[in-house]
Scaffold this active site. Sequence first.
Site, PDB file in Angstrom:
ATOM      1  N   GLY A  16       0.818  -1.209   0.000  1.00  0.00           N
ATOM      2  CA  GLY A  16       0.000   0.000   0.000  1.00  0.00           C
ATOM      3  C   GLY A  16       0.848   1.254   0.000  1.00  0.00           C
ATOM      4  N   THR A  42       5.529  -7.002   3.364  1.00  0.00           N
ATOM      5  CA  THR A  42       5.209  -8.396   3.653  1.00  0.00           C
ATOM      6  C   THR A  42       5.032  -9.199   2.373  1.00  0.00           C
ATOM      7  OG1 THR A  42       4.093  -7.691   5.661  1.00  0.00           O
ATOM      8  CG2 THR A  42       3.572  -9.895   4.857  1.00  0.00           C
ATOM      9  N   CYS A  43       4.259  -8.678   1.445  1.00  0.00           N
ATOM     10  CA  CYS A  43       3.912  -9.443   0.241  1.00  0.00           C
ATOM     11  C   CYS A  43       5.165  -9.903  -0.504  1.00  0.00           C
ATOM     12  CB  CYS A  43       3.031  -8.579  -0.668  1.00  0.00           C
ATOM     13  SG  CYS A  43       2.647  -9.372  -2.218  1.00  0.00           S
ATOM     14  N   CYS A  48       3.137 -13.176   0.016  1.00  0.00           N
ATOM     15  CA  CYS A  48       2.610 -13.755  -1.229  1.00  0.00           C
ATOM     16  C   CYS A  48       3.685 -14.305  -2.166  1.00  0.00           C
ATOM     17  CB  CYS A  48       1.832 -12.705  -2.018  1.00  0.00           C
ATOM     18  SG  CYS A  48       1.114 -11.359  -1.067  1.00  0.00           S
ATOM     19  N   LYS A  51       5.955 -17.183  -0.798  1.00  0.00           N
ATOM     20  CA  LYS A  51       5.004 -18.280  -0.558  1.00  0.00           C
ATOM     21  C   LYS A  51       4.658 -18.996  -1.867  1.00  0.00           C
ATOM     22  CE  LYS A  51       0.823 -17.622  -1.005  1.00  0.00           C
ATOM     23  NZ  LYS A  51      -0.257 -17.100  -0.217  1.00  0.00           N
ATOM     24  N   TYR A 180      -5.587 -19.430   6.107  1.00  0.00           N
ATOM     25  CA  TYR A 180      -4.976 -19.774   4.824  1.00  0.00           C
ATOM     26  C   TYR A 180      -3.459 -19.903   4.910  1.00  0.00           C
ATOM     27  CZ  TYR A 180      -3.458 -15.005   3.500  1.00  0.00           C
ATOM     28  OH  TYR A 180      -2.820 -13.792   3.427  1.00  0.00           O
ATOM     29  N   ILE A 181      -2.824 -19.127   5.783  1.00  0.00           N
ATOM     30  CA  ILE A 181      -1.363 -19.213   5.876  1.00  0.00           C
ATOM     31  C   ILE A 181      -0.960 -20.579   6.441  1.00  0.00           C
ATOM     32  CG2 ILE A 181       0.689 -18.234   7.015  1.00  0.00           C
ATOM     33  CD1 ILE A 181      -0.601 -15.469   6.694  1.00  0.00           C
ATOM     34  N   GLU A 184      -1.667 -23.244   3.715  1.00  0.00           N
ATOM     35  CA  GLU A 184      -0.715 -23.186   2.595  1.00  0.00           C
ATOM     36  C   GLU A 184       0.645 -23.746   3.012  1.00  0.00           C
ATOM     37  OE1 GLU A 184      -2.502 -19.356   0.127  1.00  0.00           O
ATOM     38  OE2 GLU A 184      -0.950 -19.000   1.617  1.00  0.00           O
ATOM     39  N   ARG A 201      -7.797 -25.394  16.435  1.00  0.00           N
ATOM     40  CA  ARG A 201      -8.759 -25.463  17.547  1.00  0.00           C
ATOM     41  C   ARG A 201     -10.213 -25.527  17.065  1.00  0.00           C
ATOM     42  NH1 ARG A 201      -8.741 -19.181  19.635  1.00  0.00           N
ATOM     43  NH2 ARG A 201      -9.182 -18.398  17.576  1.00  0.00           N
ATOM     44  N   GLY A 265      -2.968 -16.063  13.337  1.00  0.00           N
ATOM     45  CA  GLY A 265      -3.522 -14.741  13.029  1.00  0.00           C
ATOM     46  C   GLY A 265      -2.420 -13.706  12.922  1.00  0.00           C
ATOM     47  N   ALA A 344      -7.780 -16.364  -3.361  1.00  0.00           N
ATOM     48  CA  ALA A 344      -7.343 -17.748  -3.547  1.00  0.00           C
ATOM     49  C   ALA A 344      -6.653 -18.243  -2.288  1.00  0.00           C
ATOM     50  CB  ALA A 344      -6.365 -17.829  -4.717  1.00  0.00           C
ATOM     51  N   HIS A 439     -13.895 -26.079 -24.476  1.00  0.00           N
ATOM     52  CA  HIS A 439     -13.761 -27.526 -24.307  1.00  0.00           C
ATOM     53  C   HIS A 439     -12.438 -28.017 -24.872  1.00  0.00           C
ATOM     54  CE1 HIS A 439     -15.233 -31.581 -23.775  1.00  0.00           C
ATOM     55  NE2 HIS A 439     -14.804 -31.859 -24.996  1.00  0.00           N
ATOM     56  N   GLU A 444     -15.240 -25.342 -17.881  1.00  0.00           N
ATOM     57  CA  GLU A 444     -16.477 -25.349 -18.672  1.00  0.00           C
ATOM     58  C   GLU A 444     -17.678 -25.728 -17.812  1.00  0.00           C
ATOM     59  OE1 GLU A 444     -16.903 -28.450 -21.852  1.00  0.00           O
ATOM     60  OE2 GLU A 444     -14.958 -29.135 -21.121  1.00  0.00           O
TER      61      GLU A 444
HETATM   62  C1  LIG Z   1       2.734 -15.716   4.598  1.00  0.00           C
HETATM   63  C2  LIG Z   1       1.829 -14.704   3.951  1.00  0.00           C
HETATM   64  C3  LIG Z   1       1.252 -14.977   2.732  1.00  0.00           C
HETATM   65  C4  LIG Z   1       0.414 -14.066   2.124  1.00  0.00           C
HETATM   66  N1  LIG Z   1      -0.138 -14.383   0.926  1.00  0.00           N
HETATM   67  C5  LIG Z   1      -0.952 -13.513   0.304  1.00  0.00           C
HETATM   68  C6  LIG Z   1      -1.503 -13.812  -0.960  1.00  0.00           C
HETATM   69  O1  LIG Z   1      -1.284 -14.882  -1.521  1.00  0.00           O
HETATM   70  N2  LIG Z   1      -2.285 -12.888  -1.552  1.00  0.00           N
HETATM   71  C7  LIG Z   1      -2.559 -11.669  -0.972  1.00  0.00           C
HETATM   72  O2  LIG Z   1      -3.260 -10.851  -1.556  1.00  0.00           O
HETATM   73  N3  LIG Z   1      -2.051 -11.364   0.253  1.00  0.00           N
HETATM   74  C8  LIG Z   1      -1.258 -12.252   0.890  1.00  0.00           C
HETATM   75  N4  LIG Z   1      -0.717 -11.928   2.105  1.00  0.00           N
HETATM   76  C9  LIG Z   1      -1.103 -10.650   2.745  1.00  0.00           C
HETATM   77  C10 LIG Z   1      -0.315  -9.471   2.174  1.00  0.00           C
HETATM   78  O3  LIG Z   1       1.060  -9.728   2.287  1.00  0.00           O
HETATM   79  C11 LIG Z   1      -0.680  -8.208   2.937  1.00  0.00           C
HETATM   80  O4  LIG Z   1      -2.080  -8.038   2.913  1.00  0.00           O
HETATM   81  C12 LIG Z   1      -0.034  -6.964   2.312  1.00  0.00           C
HETATM   82  O5  LIG Z   1       1.361  -7.093   2.300  1.00  0.00           O
HETATM   83  C13 LIG Z   1      -0.446  -5.726   3.099  1.00  0.00           C
HETATM   84  O6  LIG Z   1       0.224  -4.599   2.601  1.00  0.00           O
HETATM   85  P1  LIG Z   1       0.502  -3.328   3.529  1.00  0.00           P
HETATM   86  O7  LIG Z   1       1.053  -2.276   2.623  1.00  0.00           O
HETATM   87  O8  LIG Z   1      -0.691  -3.027   4.324  1.00  0.00           O
HETATM   88  O9  LIG Z   1       1.596  -3.796   4.573  1.00  0.00           O
HETATM   89  P2  LIG Z   1       2.985  -4.546   4.423  1.00  0.00           P
HETATM   90  O10 LIG Z   1       3.167  -5.119   3.070  1.00  0.00           O
HETATM   91  O11 LIG Z   1       3.072  -5.448   5.588  1.00  0.00           O
HETATM   92  O12 LIG Z   1       4.047  -3.376   4.559  1.00  0.00           O
HETATM   93  C14 LIG Z   1       4.228  -2.677   5.751  1.00  0.00           C
HETATM   94  C15 LIG Z   1       5.664  -2.234   5.815  1.00  0.00           C
HETATM   95  O13 LIG Z   1       5.811  -1.259   6.843  1.00  0.00           O
HETATM   96  C16 LIG Z   1       7.071  -1.419   7.464  1.00  0.00           C
HETATM   97  N5  LIG Z   1       7.006  -0.766   8.764  1.00  0.00           N
HETATM   98  C17 LIG Z   1       6.269  -1.111   9.849  1.00  0.00           C
HETATM   99  N6  LIG Z   1       6.402  -0.195  10.842  1.00  0.00           N
HETATM  100  C18 LIG Z   1       7.245   0.763  10.365  1.00  0.00           C
HETATM  101  C19 LIG Z   1       7.740   1.983  10.895  1.00  0.00           C
HETATM  102  N7  LIG Z   1       7.377   2.420  12.105  1.00  0.00           N
HETATM  103  N8  LIG Z   1       8.599   2.709  10.143  1.00  0.00           N
HETATM  104  C20 LIG Z   1       8.958   2.305   8.901  1.00  0.00           C
HETATM  105  N9  LIG Z   1       8.501   1.169   8.342  1.00  0.00           N
HETATM  106  C21 LIG Z   1       7.632   0.413   9.059  1.00  0.00           C
HETATM  107  C22 LIG Z   1       7.229  -2.934   7.527  1.00  0.00           C
HETATM  108  O14 LIG Z   1       8.595  -3.295   7.656  1.00  0.00           O
HETATM  109  C23 LIG Z   1       6.634  -3.353   6.183  1.00  0.00           C
HETATM  110  O15 LIG Z   1       7.620  -3.467   5.186  1.00  0.00           O
HETATM  111  C24 LIG Z   1       0.145 -12.824   2.754  1.00  0.00           C
HETATM  112  C25 LIG Z   1       0.727 -12.522   3.983  1.00  0.00           C
HETATM  113  C26 LIG Z   1       1.554 -13.451   4.574  1.00  0.00           C
HETATM  114  C27 LIG Z   1       2.173 -13.125   5.909  1.00  0.00           C
END
Ligand SMILES: Cc1cc2nc3c(=O)[nH]c(=O)nc-3n(C[C@H](O)[C@H](O)[C@H](O)COP(=O)(O)OP(=O)(O)OC[C@H]3O[C@@H](n4cnc5c(N)ncnc54)[C@H](O)[C@@H]3O)c2cc1C
Length: 462
Positions: A16, A42-43, A48, A51, A180-181, A184, A201, A265, A344, A439, A444
Site C-alpha cells: 500500500g 510483507t507481500c 505472497c 510463498k 490460509y497461511i 498453505e 482449535r 492470526g 485464492a 472444451h 467449462e
Molecule cells: C505468509 C503470507 C502470505 C500471504 N499471501 C498472500 C496472498 O497470496 N495474496 C494476498 O493478496 N495477500 C497475501 N498476504 C497478505 C499481504 O502480504 C498483505 O495483505 C499486504 O502485504 C499488506 O500490505 P501493507 O502495505 O498493508 O503492509 P505490508 O506489506 O506489511 O508493509 C508494511 C511495511 O511497513 C514497514 N514498517 C512497519 N512499521 C514501520 C515503521 N514504524 N517505520 C517504517 N517502516 C515500518 C514494515 O517493515 C513493512 O515493510 C500474505 C501474507 C503473509 C504473511
Amino acid sequence: MAGYDYDLFVIGGGSGGVRAARVAAALGKRVAIAEEYRFGGTCVIRGCVPKKLYVYASQFPEHFADAAGYGWTVPEASFDWQTLVANKDKEIARLEAIYKRNVEGSGGETFHSRAVLVDRHSIYLVAEDRTVSADQILIATGGRPAPHPALSGHEYCIFSNEAFDLKELPKAIVIEGGGYIAVEFANIFHGLGVDTTLVYRGQEILSRFDIDLRRSLHETMEKKGIRILCHAVSESVRKTAEGRLDVQLNTGQTLTADQVMLAIGRIPNTENMGLEGVGIELGKTGAIVVDQYSRTNIDNIWAIGDVTHRVQLTPVAIHEAICFIETAFKDNPTAPDHDTIPTAVFSQPEIGTVGLSEDDAIKRYPDVEIYRASFRPMRHTLSGRDEKMLIKLVVDGASRKVIGAHILGPDAGEMAQLLGIPLKAGLTKDDFDRTMAVHPTAAEELVTMYKPTYRVKNGERV
Ligand SMILES: Cc1cc2nc3c(=O)[nH]c(=O)nc-3n(C[C@H](O)[C@H](O)[C@H](O)COP(=O)(O)OP(=O)(O)OC[C@H]3O[C@@H](n4cnc5c(N)ncnc54)[C@H](O)[C@@H]3O)c2cc1C
C-alpha cells in the site's frame, strides 16, 4: 503547505505505502517514504511472493509422479532446500530493488529507517536521528504474526517469517492454525517431504470459506498424508534431549517435531510509533480506526492496508492506496470498495473463491439455488491421481444473480480472478448459461450446470 518538508510522508514501504508514494510523486507532490526493514513489505519479502514460489517448489513431486501415466519415466528426484531459499532470496532482492526504484523514479525520496510520529505534522526518522515534517501523513505499516505468549515453550516456535529462511528443512513440523497461511504452509512442507501435522482449535479448517470446499480440501490433504487435528490446541512445547520439540496437545496427544510454526492470526503494526501521543484512535485489536476514505480521527493522517485490519490482502492495500490518492490529492473523494473480493488459497489443490458462501447466502436470501459439480479433472485421468475437483455456484433465486462462485482444484486461483468480473458486474445465471463452453477444460462446468443441484428456501434444503 510550503512550510512543510513534504506534501506527503508515507510510513511503511509495503504494497500500500509504495503504491501511494509512487502515484503521489508522479502527480508532482513532494513525497518521502520510510521503510524500516525491506522495501516491498510483507507481500514481496515474506508473504505472497516467496510463498507462491515455495508452492511451486512443493508441487514437483506430484508432477513427477503424475508423469508416469503419460508415458514418462522420471529418474528418482532429489531436493535441495538451500538452493530454493537462495533462489527465492535472489528473486525477492530483484523485486525489492524495483519497488524502491519505482518510488525514486517517480520523484519520491526513500528512507531506510523506522519512522515514529512526533506530532500531527512531524515524523522522527530513527536511523537518521532527525525529524521531518509533512502536510499529509499516510500510515501503511502492515501487520505481523500474532505471538502466543501464553503457550508454554512459545520461544521454541517459529512464524511464517522464519519458515521461509530455515537453515535446514525439518523432518517433521507441527503447524498451529487453520487459516490460509497455516493451510498453505502445511501443503508446502508436506510437498517438500516434511512429515506435517496441522493443529487447529476449530471444527474445520479455513473458516469463512464455503463449507464444501473446506471439507473437500481437508479430505484431500489427509489423503496426501497431511495429519489434520481439529478441535485441538497445543498446550506446551518442550525441547527433548535429542534437540527435537515435543508438542503436548489438549487432547492428550504428544507430537514430536523439529519445528513448530504458529499461524494463529496477524496483528497490526501500531506499537511504539507515537500514535497514542498524537491521539490517533486505535481499535480493540490495535488496528488504526479509519473512516470510509481511510482517514484517521486526525484529519491530515491516513491509514491503509493491513494496519487498518479491514481486508488483509495485497490488492486491497493497493486499491486503498489509489483511493487515498484520489481523495487526498485529486479532490475526488473515493471510498475503497471491499465488496465481492475474489481470492485464492494456494493449498494443494487450490481454492479460488468470490462472493458469498452457501451458508452466508442462505442467511441473506430466502431462495438460494446451488449448482455443484464434483468430478475428476481430465489431467488426473491418465495420471491416476485420486483427486476430485469441486465447482459450485450460489445463485439468488429471485434475481437469478450469481452471488458466489467457489472452486477447489488445479488453477482455481486463476479462475477466481476471471469469475470476479461477472460477479462484480452482477451477472445472472442466465448470462453464465448463454456463455459458450471452452472444451475440454475443467472451467467449462461453470457454464454447463443448467439445473440446480438443490435449492435452499428459507433455510430449508429442498
Ligand atoms: C505468509 C503470507 C502470505 C500471504 N499471501 C498472500 C496472498 O497470496 N495474496 C494476498 O493478496 N495477500 C497475501 N498476504 C497478505 C499481504 O502480504 C498483505 O495483505 C499486504 O502485504 C499488506 O500490505 P501493507 O502495505 O498493508 O503492509 P505490508 O506489506 O506489511 O508493509 C508494511 C511495511 O511497513 C514497514 N514498517 C512497519 N512499521 C514501520 C515503521 N514504524 N517505520 C517504517 N517502516 C515500518 C514494515 O517493515 C513493512 O515493510 C500474505 C501474507 C503473509 C504473511
